[in-house]
Motif scaffolding. Structure first.
Motif, PDB file in Angstrom:
ATOM      1  N   SER A 391       4.784  11.650   4.713  1.00  0.00           N
ATOM      2  CA  SER A 391       3.364  11.383   4.504  1.00  0.00           C
ATOM      3  C   SER A 391       2.729  12.296   3.469  1.00  0.00           C
ATOM      4  N   THR A 392       3.442  13.341   3.038  1.00  0.00           N
ATOM      5  CA  THR A 392       2.821  14.338   2.165  1.00  0.00           C
ATOM      6  C   THR A 392       3.540  14.451   0.814  1.00  0.00           C
ATOM      7  N   LEU A 393       4.754  15.005   0.821  1.00  0.00           N
ATOM      8  CA  LEU A 393       5.456  15.247  -0.433  1.00  0.00           C
ATOM      9  C   LEU A 393       6.082  13.988  -1.018  1.00  0.00           C
ATOM     10  N   ALA A 411      -2.835  13.033  -6.686  1.00  0.00           N
ATOM     11  CA  ALA A 411      -1.743  13.643  -5.920  1.00  0.00           C
ATOM     12  C   ALA A 411      -2.282  14.555  -4.823  1.00  0.00           C
ATOM     13  N   ILE A 412      -3.279  15.373  -5.159  1.00  0.00           N
ATOM     14  CA  ILE A 412      -3.861  16.281  -4.165  1.00  0.00           C
ATOM     15  C   ILE A 412      -4.523  15.487  -3.043  1.00  0.00           C
ATOM     16  N   ALA A 413      -5.294  14.442  -3.406  1.00  0.00           N
ATOM     17  CA  ALA A 413      -5.952  13.627  -2.383  1.00  0.00           C
ATOM     18  C   ALA A 413      -4.939  12.972  -1.463  1.00  0.00           C
ATOM     19  N   GLY A 414      -3.855  12.443  -2.029  1.00  0.00           N
ATOM     20  CA  GLY A 414      -2.834  11.794  -1.208  1.00  0.00           C
ATOM     21  C   GLY A 414      -2.113  12.766  -0.306  1.00  0.00           C
ATOM     22  N   VAL A 455      -0.210   6.871   0.318  1.00  0.00           N
ATOM     23  CA  VAL A 455       0.090   6.244  -0.970  1.00  0.00           C
ATOM     24  C   VAL A 455      -1.158   5.553  -1.530  1.00  0.00           C
ATOM     25  N   LEU A 456      -1.882   4.837  -0.667  1.00  0.00           N
ATOM     26  CA  LEU A 456      -3.090   4.130  -1.107  1.00  0.00           C
ATOM     27  C   LEU A 456      -4.124   5.090  -1.671  1.00  0.00           C
ATOM     28  N   ILE A 457      -4.372   6.174  -0.969  1.00  0.00           N
ATOM     29  CA  ILE A 457      -5.353   7.154  -1.439  1.00  0.00           C
ATOM     30  C   ILE A 457      -4.895   7.774  -2.751  1.00  0.00           C
ATOM     31  N   THR A 458      -3.587   8.062  -2.869  1.00  0.00           N
ATOM     32  CA  THR A 458      -3.069   8.629  -4.111  1.00  0.00           C
ATOM     33  C   THR A 458      -3.323   7.695  -5.285  1.00  0.00           C
ATOM     34  N   ALA A 461      -7.269   7.217  -5.944  1.00  0.00           N
ATOM     35  CA  ALA A 461      -7.862   8.408  -6.558  1.00  0.00           C
ATOM     36  C   ALA A 461      -7.373   8.592  -7.991  1.00  0.00           C
ATOM     37  N   SER A 462      -6.126   8.253  -8.255  1.00  0.00           N
ATOM     38  CA  SER A 462      -5.604   8.352  -9.622  1.00  0.00           C
ATOM     39  C   SER A 462      -6.238   7.312 -10.535  1.00  0.00           C
ATOM     40  N   ARG A 463      -6.412   6.095 -10.022  1.00  0.00           N
ATOM     41  CA  ARG A 463      -7.052   5.043 -10.832  1.00  0.00           C
ATOM     42  C   ARG A 463      -8.507   5.379 -11.149  1.00  0.00           C
TER      43      ARG A 463
END
Length: 491
Positions: A391-393, A411-414, A455-458, A461-463
């Motif tokens: 769930s993290t790395l 990446a940090i948010a995810g 994954v969704l949050i990553t 947040a990147s988009r």
């Protein structure tokens, strides 16, 4: 059980590991030797070392104990542990080696060009490493208590001290020799007793009739679908983010060697897991009382002496004790090496002296936790570490290797989302499920919902931060995916 057998087996493994480790110390001279064995470890040697550190207390003792308790339902654990390496082969092994990094935080900073992303990754690596070391120390406590009669804390303390000394003395190059030896010891320690037991139990009356020991209704088709899917998500993806496994790929000479190493590891793991599985099914037939007494994790240690009394049984018992202690030492050593590398690089200047200080600190903290807590089942507790890692790395690594659009904020948010959600499920699950019993399965096996959300949050947040895509992303991804030989040819 004769305590002298336990003492002799434990001392023999400790002395052999120390001698091999000090041999490695003679050839550990540079900083690169301590961190990545100067990137000179060949595939067969590295695969043996990976098998040594990956096959932990959960594999050596916990799988057999779970099969004793739940029958064929527990077969998903060895399947998931092995299949995780297939995921490594397909998606991570070669690109990670080509990155040129020493540690996972090094990779994160180089890929995302962000000090804050590195700090979050470093924190997660340390937390995951400590979580994973604790079950090893608890397994050592169980083994020492049952085999010698000493208090449980003695086993945890012995493993922590031996590991700290070996890692601090010789670093990665030294530990590579030790872990390769310990893998083959573990394989022998399970294979020989299983073969002998299968030959000699023909005339022994089972404690349970076959229909009761192996009921048809115990097959995987009757498992709860959600629990099974969630467990496999945790094991398949969690392997991709284990720091002590990933650091091994930095020691290969190149990406091709990393792929070959992973293929060999798949073969070694497939062979190894046949034997704890056989132990578990023998236990269901001949020692079902261990499940009721709460000693399921001790099945591998107790079964040989129970079924074959006398000198042969004593020799087999000594062998499995030696293998179990090797499992605790090898996995703990790999974890301490990876943690020491991260702590030394981030806090102590990256020197050999800083590595040694970090190795001692990395052994001390989980020792305190292990002494203050009780084991809740070795395989189950390690499975939760896999869920946290997945769930993290894992999302950061996969997206960092395969998606140009990943940003440091994404990446940090995810990573933080995965850490908060999976951490709340693992540590607060009992309280939450008491208030709402219907959500208990989702908290006991959280990976099926925590990983997709991370994954969704990553991605989202990147988009939302498209301008944050690193300027060097294209060049870095080219480095990850173009083989070394092709890069040299292109100049």
């Amino acid at each position: 059980m004769n305590a002298a057998i336990g003492y002799a087996a434990i001392v023999a493994v400790a002395v052999a590991s120390a001698l091999i480790g000090f041999y490695g110390l003679r050839v550990s001279r540079t900083t690169s030797d301590f961190y990545v064995a100067s990137r000179t470890v060949r595939p067969w040697w590295n695969a043996s070392a990976i098998g040594g550190e990956y096959l932990s207390a959960a594999s050596f003792l916990g799988i057999a104990g779970l099969i004793l308790l739940t029958g064929s339902a527990a077969l998903w654990f060895p399947i998931g542990y092995t299949a995780g390496y297939l995921m490594l082969l397909l998606f991570v092994a070669a690109p990670l080696r080509r990155s040129g990094a020493y540690t996972i935080p090094d990779f994160t900073e180089a890929r995302l060009e962000s000090v804050w992303a590195r700090r979050v990754t470093s924190t997660l690596v340390i937390v995951i490493g400590w979580f994973y070391i604790v079950p090893q120390l608890q397994g050592a406590a169980l083994t020492v208590r049952i085999t010698t009669g000493l208090p449980s804390w003695a086993g945890s303390l012995a493993v922590a001290v031996i590991v700290a000394v070996l890692v601090a003395a010789g670093g990665m190059r030294s530990i590579t020799f030790v872990q390769a030896f310990q893998f083959w010891l573990k394989l022998t320690a399970l294979a020989v007793p299983v073969v002998v037991l299968l030959i000699m139990v023909g005339g022994i009356e089972p404690a349970l009739p076959p229909g009761e020991a192996f009921p048809i209704a115990a097959g995987p088709s009757d498992l709860d679908v959600y629990r099974t899917v969630s467990l496999m998500v945790a094991l398949l993806l969690g392997t991709l983010g284990l720091p002590h496994v990933l650091v091994r790929f930095y020691t290969n000479p190149d990406g091709t060697a990393a792929r070959r190493t992973t293929v060999i590891v798949l073969v070694l793991l497939s062979v190894f897991y046949l034997f704890p599985t056989a132990f578990g099914f023998l236990g269901r037939a001949f020692a079902p009382d261990l499940a009721a007494s709460g000693d399921a994790d001790a099945l591998v240690l107790l079964l040989p002496g129970r079924l074959i009394p006398g000198p042969i049984g004593d020799l087999l018992t000594a062998l499995v004790i030696a293998g179990a202690f090797a499992a605790f030492l090898s996995t703990s050593s790999g974890l301490v090496v990876s943690l020491a590398g991260v702590i030394s690089q981030d806090l102590l200047g990256g020197s050999v002296r800083g590595f040694r200080i970090a190795a001692i600190a990395s052994s001390f903290v989980p020792l305190v936790v292990a002494l203050a807590t009780e084991s809740a089942g070795l395989a189950g507790s390690v499975g939760l570490v896999f869920a946290f890692t997945a769930s993290t790395l894992c999302p950061m690594l996969l997206l960092g290797i395969w998606w140009r659009g990943l940003t440091s904020r994404g990446a940090i948010a995810g990573m933080l989302t995965g850490a908060v959600l999976s951490g709340a499920a693992i540590f607060g699950g009992s309280l939450l499920s008491t208030a709402a019993p219907g959500i208990r399965p989702f908290l006991e096996q959280p990976a099926a919902w925590t990983v997709p959300l991370a994954v969704l949050i990553t991605v989202l947040a990147s988009r939302a931060d498209r301008r944050g895509v690193p300027r060097g992303a294209d060049a870095f991804l080219t480095r990850l995916h173009v083989p070394e030989a092709a890069r040299r040819h292109l100049g």
